[in-house]
Design an enzyme around this catalytic site. Structure first.
Site, PDB file in Angstrom:
ATOM      1  N   VAL A 259      -0.632  -6.561  -1.892  1.00 33.22           N
ATOM      2  CA  VAL A 259      -0.733  -5.434  -2.031  1.00 33.22           C
ATOM      3  C   VAL A 259      -1.731  -4.656  -0.431  1.00 33.22           C
ATOM      4  O   VAL A 259      -1.988  -5.423   0.337  1.00 33.22           O
ATOM      5  CB  VAL A 259      -2.633  -5.020  -3.601  1.00 33.22           C
ATOM      6  N   SER A 260      -1.564  -3.681  -0.516  1.00 40.36           N
ATOM      7  CA  SER A 260      -2.415  -3.086   0.803  1.00 40.36           C
ATOM      8  C   SER A 260      -3.976  -3.070   0.896  1.00 40.36           C
ATOM      9  O   SER A 260      -4.044  -3.265   2.088  1.00 40.36           O
ATOM     10  CB  SER A 260      -2.079  -1.552   0.748  1.00 40.36           C
ATOM     11  N   LYS A 261      -4.573  -2.984   0.001  1.00 36.00           N
ATOM     12  CA  LYS A 261      -5.795  -3.240   0.691  1.00 36.00           C
ATOM     13  C   LYS A 261      -6.445  -3.901  -0.106  1.00 36.00           C
ATOM     14  O   LYS A 261      -6.704  -4.796  -1.271  1.00 36.00           O
ATOM     15  CB  LYS A 261      -6.413  -1.251  -0.270  1.00 36.00           C
TER      16      LYS A 261
END
Length: 200
Positions: free
Chosen positions: A3-5
């Site tokens: 996931v990016s965050k």
């Protein structure tokens, strides 16, 4: 999984469920919390390093694996040379399973597109350098790898406790450059052998 965050606003639950449903051993799941554009993805690096001939890397979607098309093709090319398969469960790449003939064909099309993109970039770069030379300027990047660096990289990658991120920092190169010359198991690739043969 990725996931990016890392602030809790995104989770890997959906990816985890899909991988487990596909038969992946829960103890062999790797998870990064980083943008797909970031080069430093330690869990991906650990996963790629742990793979052995006959294994299959399973990802939820292609964008969980590659930063861009060229990076993706390079990763899969590296897997193929190590006799490791790739299976994509969802998204646009769901038809890719490089352990099958159809999957190899689909990825072959991606590889051709990446090669086309590389050729276009190369042509533009050469044209730019020629234009600069015509104006009396010299261009081009200094060569980063030396015989000593190649030997150090090979020796370090043979040790299971080596941190690829730290090794790259010490050598002053990117992870992609490292893998161009040395395999994850510490074996010299053709490019690495060429440097040692050429300069001794």
């Amino acid at each position: 999984m990725r996931v990016s965050k890392s602030d809790g606003s995104q989770t890997t639950d959906l990816q985890r469920d899909a991988l487990l449903a596909a038969g992946v051993n829960p103890e062999l799941l790797y998870e990064d919390m980083a943008s797909g554009k970031k080069q430093d993805r330690p869990q991906l690096a650990s996963c790629l390093k742990a793979l052995r001939a006959g294994d299959t890397l399973v990802v939820w979607k292609l964008d969980r694996l590659g930063r861009d098309l060229r990076h993706l093709v390079n990763v899969v090319h590296d897997l193929n040379t190590r006799d490791v398969g790739l299976r994509v469960l969802a998204g646009q790449g769901a038809s890719i399973d490089t352990t099958t003939a159809q999957g190899k064909l689909v990825f072959g099309i991606f590889a051709a597109l990446a090669e086309f993109e590389r050729e276009l970039i190369s042509e533009r770069t050469k044209a730019g350098l020629a234009s600069a030379r015509a104006r009396g300027r010299k261009g081009g990047r200094p060569f980063k790898m030396t015989p000593a660096k190649v030997r150090m990289a090979a020796a370090s990658m043979k040790r299971p406790d080596t941190s690829v991120t730290e090794l790259c920092k010490e050598l002053g190169i990117t992870r992609q450059t490292l893998y161009r010359y040395v395999s994850p198991e510490g074996k010299l690739r053709a490019a690495g052998q060429k440097i040692i043969d050429r300069k001794g």
